[in-house]
Write a protein that holds these residues in place. Structure first.
Motif, PDB file in Angstrom:
ATOM      1  N   GLY A  51     -26.762 -64.095  45.379  1.00 24.38           N
ATOM      2  CA  GLY A  51     -27.325 -63.790  44.046  1.00 24.38           C
ATOM      3  C   GLY A  51     -28.059 -64.889  43.658  1.00 24.38           C
ATOM      4  N   SER A  52     -28.061 -64.915  42.166  1.00 27.90           N
ATOM      5  CA  SER A  52     -29.060 -66.057  41.451  1.00 27.90           C
ATOM      6  C   SER A  52     -28.323 -67.190  41.103  1.00 27.90           C
ATOM      7  CB  SER A  52     -29.807 -65.483  40.238  1.00 27.90           C
ATOM      8  OG  SER A  52     -28.855 -64.838  39.416  1.00 27.90           O
ATOM      9  N   PRO A  53     -28.779 -68.372  40.914  1.00 21.07           N
ATOM     10  CA  PRO A  53     -27.856 -69.596  40.711  1.00 21.07           C
ATOM     11  C   PRO A  53     -26.957 -69.298  39.444  1.00 21.07           C
ATOM     12  CG  PRO A  53     -30.093 -70.121  41.161  1.00 21.07           C
ATOM     13  CD  PRO A  53     -30.030 -68.838  41.142  1.00 21.07           C
ATOM     14  N   GLY A  54     -25.597 -69.527  39.679  1.00 17.11           N
ATOM     15  CA  GLY A  54     -24.831 -69.349  38.365  1.00 17.11           C
ATOM     16  C   GLY A  54     -24.285 -67.914  38.216  1.00 17.11           C
ATOM     17  N   SER A  55     -24.913 -67.053  38.917  1.00 14.88           N
ATOM     18  CA  SER A  55     -24.621 -65.536  38.780  1.00 14.88           C
ATOM     19  C   SER A  55     -24.558 -64.845  40.091  1.00 14.88           C
ATOM     20  CB  SER A  55     -25.753 -64.804  37.842  1.00 14.88           C
ATOM     21  OG  SER A  55     -25.408 -63.527  37.722  1.00 14.88           O
ATOM     22  N   PRO A  56     -23.166 -65.170  40.647  1.00 18.07           N
ATOM     23  CA  PRO A  56     -22.910 -64.455  42.184  1.00 18.07           C
ATOM     24  C   PRO A  56     -23.098 -62.853  42.009  1.00 18.07           C
ATOM     25  CG  PRO A  56     -21.458 -66.267  41.530  1.00 18.07           C
ATOM     26  CD  PRO A  56     -22.057 -65.865  40.140  1.00 18.07           C
ATOM     27  N   THR A  57     -23.413 -62.436  43.140  1.00 19.57           N
ATOM     28  CA  THR A  57     -23.398 -60.884  43.114  1.00 19.57           C
ATOM     29  C   THR A  57     -21.918 -60.440  42.937  1.00 19.57           C
ATOM     30  OG1 THR A  57     -25.562 -60.842  44.629  1.00 19.57           O
ATOM     31  CG2 THR A  57     -23.959 -59.160  44.491  1.00 19.57           C
ATOM     32  N   THR A  58     -21.668 -59.243  42.403  1.00 17.10           N
ATOM     33  CA  THR A  58     -20.480 -58.612  42.076  1.00 17.10           C
ATOM     34  C   THR A  58     -20.550 -57.057  42.763  1.00 17.10           C
ATOM     35  OG1 THR A  58     -19.843 -60.043  40.367  1.00 17.10           O
ATOM     36  CG2 THR A  58     -18.736 -57.847  40.671  1.00 17.10           C
ATOM     37  N   ILE A  59     -19.757 -56.919  43.617  1.00 16.04           N
ATOM     38  CA  ILE A  59     -19.637 -55.376  43.965  1.00 16.04           C
ATOM     39  C   ILE A  59     -18.596 -54.496  43.376  1.00 16.04           C
ATOM     40  CG2 ILE A  59     -19.749 -53.920  45.975  1.00 16.04           C
ATOM     41  CD1 ILE A  59     -22.102 -56.079  46.099  1.00 16.04           C
ATOM     42  N   PRO A  60     -19.003 -53.544  42.424  1.00 19.35           N
ATOM     43  CA  PRO A  60     -17.954 -52.867  41.952  1.00 19.35           C
ATOM     44  C   PRO A  60     -16.963 -52.022  42.733  1.00 19.35           C
ATOM     45  CG  PRO A  60     -20.024 -51.548  41.632  1.00 19.35           C
ATOM     46  CD  PRO A  60     -20.289 -52.990  42.444  1.00 19.35           C
ATOM     47  N   SER A  61     -15.739 -51.809  42.278  1.00 22.18           N
ATOM     48  CA  SER A  61     -14.784 -50.978  43.174  1.00 22.18           C
ATOM     49  C   SER A  61     -15.273 -49.688  43.632  1.00 22.18           C
ATOM     50  CB  SER A  61     -13.438 -50.668  42.463  1.00 22.18           C
ATOM     51  OG  SER A  61     -13.851 -49.997  41.376  1.00 22.18           O
ATOM     52  N   SER A  62     -16.078 -49.177  42.927  1.00 22.67           N
ATOM     53  CA  SER A  62     -16.709 -47.873  43.289  1.00 22.67           C
ATOM     54  C   SER A  62     -17.592 -47.841  44.339  1.00 22.67           C
ATOM     55  CB  SER A  62     -17.616 -47.178  42.204  1.00 22.67           C
ATOM     56  OG  SER A  62     -18.809 -47.907  41.756  1.00 22.67           O
ATOM     57  N   GLU A  63     -18.157 -48.958  44.802  1.00 22.65           N
ATOM     58  CA  GLU A  63     -19.126 -49.083  46.076  1.00 22.65           C
ATOM     59  C   GLU A  63     -18.144 -49.639  47.253  1.00 22.65           C
ATOM     60  OE1 GLU A  63     -22.663 -51.349  45.489  1.00 22.65           O
ATOM     61  OE2 GLU A  63     -22.937 -50.403  43.334  1.00 22.65           O
ATOM     62  N   LEU A  64     -17.010 -50.097  47.007  1.00 23.57           N
ATOM     63  CA  LEU A  64     -16.014 -50.687  47.962  1.00 23.57           C
ATOM     64  C   LEU A  64     -15.293 -49.698  48.828  1.00 23.57           C
ATOM     65  CD1 LEU A  64     -14.933 -53.881  46.122  1.00 23.57           C
ATOM     66  CD2 LEU A  64     -16.409 -53.694  47.961  1.00 23.57           C
ATOM     67  N   GLN A  65     -14.800 -48.505  47.929  1.00 24.03           N
ATOM     68  CA  GLN A  65     -14.212 -47.510  48.457  1.00 24.03           C
ATOM     69  C   GLN A  65     -14.581 -46.643  49.578  1.00 24.03           C
ATOM     70  OE1 GLN A  65     -11.971 -45.482  45.259  1.00 24.03           O
ATOM     71  NE2 GLN A  65     -13.098 -46.938  43.899  1.00 24.03           N
ATOM     72  N   GLY A  66     -13.629 -46.049  50.585  1.00 27.87           N
ATOM     73  CA  GLY A  66     -14.236 -45.264  51.482  1.00 27.87           C
ATOM     74  C   GLY A  66     -14.319 -45.733  52.889  1.00 27.87           C
ATOM     75  N   ASP A  67     -14.348 -44.868  53.998  1.00 31.20           N
ATOM     76  CA  ASP A  67     -14.819 -45.620  55.314  1.00 31.20           C
ATOM     77  C   ASP A  67     -16.105 -46.124  55.465  1.00 31.20           C
ATOM     78  OD1 ASP A  67     -12.309 -44.347  56.031  1.00 31.20           O
ATOM     79  OD2 ASP A  67     -13.033 -42.797  57.058  1.00 31.20           O
ATOM     80  N   ASN A  68     -16.905 -45.689  54.425  1.00 28.21           N
ATOM     81  CA  ASN A  68     -18.377 -46.018  54.466  1.00 28.21           C
ATOM     82  C   ASN A  68     -18.752 -46.845  53.259  1.00 28.21           C
ATOM     83  OD1 ASN A  68     -19.286 -44.415  56.887  1.00 28.21           O
ATOM     84  ND2 ASN A  68     -19.154 -42.600  55.713  1.00 28.21           N
ATOM     85  N   GLY A  69     -17.530 -47.836  52.638  1.00 32.38           N
ATOM     86  CA  GLY A  69     -17.942 -48.500  51.629  1.00 32.38           C
ATOM     87  C   GLY A  69     -18.614 -49.550  51.944  1.00 32.38           C
ATOM     88  N   PHE A  70     -18.883 -50.499  50.988  1.00 30.99           N
ATOM     89  CA  PHE A  70     -19.483 -51.712  51.202  1.00 30.99           C
ATOM     90  C   PHE A  70     -19.249 -52.802  52.173  1.00 30.99           C
ATOM     91  CE2 PHE A  70     -20.436 -56.213  50.198  1.00 30.99           C
ATOM     92  CZ  PHE A  70     -21.926 -56.040  50.145  1.00 30.99           C
ATOM     93  N   GLN A  71     -20.159 -53.310  52.977  1.00 30.49           N
ATOM     94  CA  GLN A  71     -19.470 -54.456  53.847  1.00 30.49           C
ATOM     95  C   GLN A  71     -20.762 -55.035  54.278  1.00 30.49           C
ATOM     96  OE1 GLN A  71     -17.644 -53.750  57.614  1.00 30.49           O
ATOM     97  NE2 GLN A  71     -18.302 -51.759  57.868  1.00 30.49           N
ATOM     98  N   ASP A  72     -20.653 -56.258  54.355  1.00 35.26           N
ATOM     99  CA  ASP A  72     -21.836 -57.277  55.113  1.00 35.26           C
ATOM    100  C   ASP A  72     -21.247 -58.397  55.580  1.00 35.26           C
ATOM    101  OD1 ASP A  72     -21.041 -58.702  52.916  1.00 35.26           O
ATOM    102  OD2 ASP A  72     -22.765 -58.608  51.663  1.00 35.26           O
TER     103      ASP A  72
END
Length: 257
Positions: A51-72
């Motif tokens: 993310g940007s300095p002092g402001s890390p990227t946050t992934i909301p729960s809606s994008e984390l859920q399910g078989d095809n949810g967020f991952q990196d």
């Protein structure tokens, strides 16, 4: 009293024997889906070391859920055993109040609001995990202060050190100052378990591999609400993007009553 449980567990899919198998190896659920396919991530959001300095990227729960949810590369399913894996390098974006990068879950409510619970009642965070690699030490679970004052301190942090020591850090007051307690020892790469609980509003009950210790909560914390965090909160920093802490979770359960 009605029990409100938030279950995140791949362990249930295979049984505890599969999680704590001989030699400290571990097995979990499907290795072919995102973490949200094996774990109920509806009650967590993810903070990453980008993310940007002092402001890390946050992934909301809606994008984390399910078989095809967020991952990196910082948060993913280990294709060998299905573990929900967190990677935090020594060089990464940090929050304004920390010098260390993290790939870490922050507890949320099921309606999408930030969890912010009172010390009264019973609250429990339980995990089965292994630290795959670590440069110095890593925080793998904590109770953090929510609203109630200006402090951004944790109530308790649980660390795993590179020499295998498991150390609890209890905060002396909202103003700072942490007392450390060695509560266990596990070789790197071996599976272990912990439970961080609050009971009666004034005691932390910490269990590591079945052994429990108790810590009084100073009254200076009474005004504060709390929330759980879990993952890889690396405790060292440098210009290296290859050194850091990688932590694999096989079970994670949060409950409140």
């Amino acid at each position: 009293m009605k029990l409100h449980s938030k279950l995140l567990t791949a362990a249930a899919a295979v049984g505890i024997a599969g999680v704590l198998s001989l030699g400290g190896s571990a097995s979990a659920a499907s290795p072919t889906v995102a973490p949200g396919g094996n774990f109920n991530l509806s009650v967590w959001e993810l903070q990453e070391p980008v993310g940007s300095p002092g402001s890390p990227t946050t992934i909301p729960s809606s994008e984390l859920q399910g078989d095809n949810g967020f991952q990196d590369s910082y948060f993913y399913t280990d294709t060998r055993d299905g573990a929900m894996t967190f990677w935090a390098p020594e060089k990464g974006v940090t929050t304004p109040n920390s010098n260390y990068a993290r790939s870490e879950l922050r507890e949320m409510n099921s309606n999408g609001s930030a969890a912010n619970w009172s010390l009264s009642g019973s609250h429990k965070l339980s995990a089965t995990l292994r630290v795959v690699s670590v440069t110095s030490n890593v925080c793998v679970g904590q109770i953090h202060l929510g609203t109630g004052g200006s402090s951004t301190k944790p109530l308790i942090e649980l660390y795993y050190h590179s020499n295998g020591d498991i150390v609890a850090g209890t905060e002396n007051s909202p103003d700072g100052g942490q007392t450390t307690h060695t509560v266990g020892h596990v070789s790197i790469g071996k599976t272990w378990s912990y439970t961080i609980a609050v009971s009666g509003g004034n005691t932390i009950d910490l269990t590591v591999n079945g052994s429990t210790t108790h810590y009084a909560i100073p009254s200076s914390f009474d005004a504060y609400k709390q929330y759980f965090k879990a993952g890889s909160y690396n405790q060292s920093s440098s210009d290296s993007t290859t050194n850091g802490a990688r932590v694999a979770f096989y079970g994670l359960t949060v409950s409140h009553s």
